[in-house]
Design a protein around this motif. Structure first.
Motif: not given
Length: 116
Positions: A7-9, A38-42, A48-49, A93-98
């Motif tokens: 779904i992500f791809m 958003y996804i990395s935050f959730r 769940a990593y 950076l967006s993944q790290i912040f999330g």
């Protein structure tokens, strides 16, 4: 997890193709960065990593396709490494912040449950 990655791809390639059709390439890439945030935050909020690592592999695949396909996707020209670095850094950076914000919410939620 495979359904999540599929779904992500699909969402990433849909955003890439749609924003290329309307000639707003960088806005499409920034929308993908917001999706990653958003996804990395959730996922990190739920501690769940695994899906985040899978998302990294998918994004490496997507970036290689955007770099090497010159006829289908015209996002990055062959000699435009600065743009490639800029796009990759915005995703990182967006993944790290999330992940950071999700982890903080997880800690806060876990502390409130322990107090009860």
């Amino acid at each position: 997890m495979l359904i999540f990655l599929w779904i992500f791809m699909t969402a990433v390639f849909g955003i890439v193709y749609l924003f290329q059709l309307i000639h707003l390439n960088l806005i499409g890439l920034e929308l993908i960065a917001l999706l990653i945030l958003y996804i990395s935050f959730r996922q990190s909020k739920q501690n769940a990593y695994g899906p985040i690592w899978g998302m990294d592999i998918v994004m490496a695949f997507v970036m290689s396709i955007l770099y090497y396909s010159h006829r289908t996707f015209t996002y990055i020209s062959p000699n435009d490494t600065e743009k490639l670095i800029l796009v990759i850094m915005s995703f990182v950076l967006s993944q790290i912040f999330g992940m950071f914000w999700g982890r903080q919410f997880y800690k806060h939620q876990h502390q409130q449950e322990n107090k009860k």
